[in-house]
Design an enzyme around this catalytic site. Sequence first.
Site, PDB file in Angstrom:
ATOM      1  N   ASP A   1      -9.167  -3.574  -5.989  1.00 16.83           N
ATOM      2  CA  ASP A   1      -9.198  -3.098  -5.084  1.00 16.83           C
ATOM      3  C   ASP A   1      -8.775  -1.534  -5.730  1.00 16.83           C
ATOM      4  O   ASP A   1      -7.865  -1.162  -6.793  1.00 16.83           O
ATOM      5  CB  ASP A   1      -7.270  -3.231  -4.867  1.00 16.83           C
ATOM      6  CG  ASP A   1      -6.545  -2.394  -3.463  1.00 16.83           C
ATOM      7  OD1 ASP A   1      -7.028  -1.757  -3.363  1.00 16.83           O
ATOM      8  OD2 ASP A   1      -6.131  -3.418  -3.153  1.00 16.83           O
TER       9      ASP A   1
ATOM     10  N   SER B   1       1.069  -1.178  -0.403  1.00 19.32           N
ATOM     11  CA  SER B   1      -0.370   0.480   0.217  1.00 19.32           C
ATOM     12  C   SER B   1       0.872   1.426  -0.156  1.00 19.32           C
ATOM     13  O   SER B   1       1.590   1.592  -1.015  1.00 19.32           O
ATOM     14  CB  SER B   1      -1.078   0.107   1.256  1.00 19.32           C
ATOM     15  OG  SER B   1      -1.895   1.056   0.604  1.00 19.32           O
TER      16      SER B   1
ATOM     17  N   HIS C   1      -8.564  -4.445  -0.084  1.00 18.32           N
ATOM     18  CA  HIS C   1      -7.281  -4.047   0.144  1.00 18.32           C
ATOM     19  C   HIS C   1      -7.005  -4.670   1.685  1.00 18.32           C
ATOM     20  O   HIS C   1      -5.667  -4.739   1.616  1.00 18.32           O
ATOM     21  CB  HIS C   1      -7.149  -2.598   0.042  1.00 18.32           C
ATOM     22  CG  HIS C   1      -6.353  -1.813   0.168  1.00 18.32           C
ATOM     23  ND1 HIS C   1      -5.463  -1.733  -0.452  1.00 18.32           N
ATOM     24  CD2 HIS C   1      -5.436  -0.896   1.507  1.00 18.32           C
ATOM     25  CE1 HIS C   1      -4.432  -1.169  -0.266  1.00 18.32           C
ATOM     26  NE2 HIS C   1      -4.172  -0.606   0.856  1.00 18.32           N
TER      27      HIS C   1
END
Length: 326
Positions: free
Chosen positions: A259, A169, A290
């Site tokens: 996502d 991320s 996610h």
Amino acid sequence: MSLTGRGTRKKKSSLLRKLVVLIVILLVILVAVIALWYLLAGRLPKPIPTPPGPERPNAQPASCPDVQVVVVPGTWESSPTDDPYNPSANPASLMLNVSRPLQEQFEPSRADVYTVPYVAQFSNPIAFPPDGQQSYNNSRGAGTAATNDILIRRHAECPLTSFLLTGFSQGAVIAGDVASSIGAGDGPVPADLVLGVGLIADGRRDPAAATNVGQPVTGVGAELSLAGLQIPGITMTGPRPGGFGDLTDRAVEICAPTDGICDAPAQALKPSNWIGSGLRLLEYNNNPVHAMYNSYVVDDSGTTATQWIAGWAAEKIDAAPTPAHS
């Protein structure tokens, strides 16, 4: 014209001037508030190219690891004071499912597994009162500096050590940005010393810039989707110039379909794409994907994303050279 009429016009004119002055003052205050808002929210720092180091020796100190693994956690999964060898800021941090198996599999002399401690926050820019979090720009800048720091320090101490970068991320954006600078020849370590770059849910994912693992996805990273968008503390920087450069053949990306961080609609801000982009927003609403990469399966063998990255990293470490010690 009567004196009464003249007096009325003077009063109106005076009121109008006062109103204009008041509006100007309010506009100045508004501009100042917005400017201060942007200033306090932070901007992304420009990368500082690192000059090439001296010629490499034939051996390095015995205290040096053969491989330096650098792990960058995602948003709310780290802190600046976290222990890089036993991170506990977030016991549920996704990247623990990569770092811990590697630490269990390899002695520190073979692979030193370092988890970058950094802010790892993403404040809501319109929260009132402010939510007390650091902005994405500030957090990302601090994470990039901390990642560069461990690479620079390790390479200065151990000029023959190889490197492997991985992140999730916001951490994938950071690790990817550092890898891009290395691939362009402006990074903290030489490109030929980097074994690989493994990114999960990269917000700057460009499908053409790296090898994509898992199910095919139609979208791109959110920062490509919203390229050019700037609101206080959040700068969407678009694709990485030159991709991963010399590291292209060693970079892998994992992104789960729907996502919104890594599978966002391309050119979402383009008017002709608004309808399609709006429809895709329905896919992201209350979508937990996610946060599910520890269970997201990427191949026919049932390997999850974190298992795949850990296995890929282990193979790279196994095949890495063993430098001579001085």
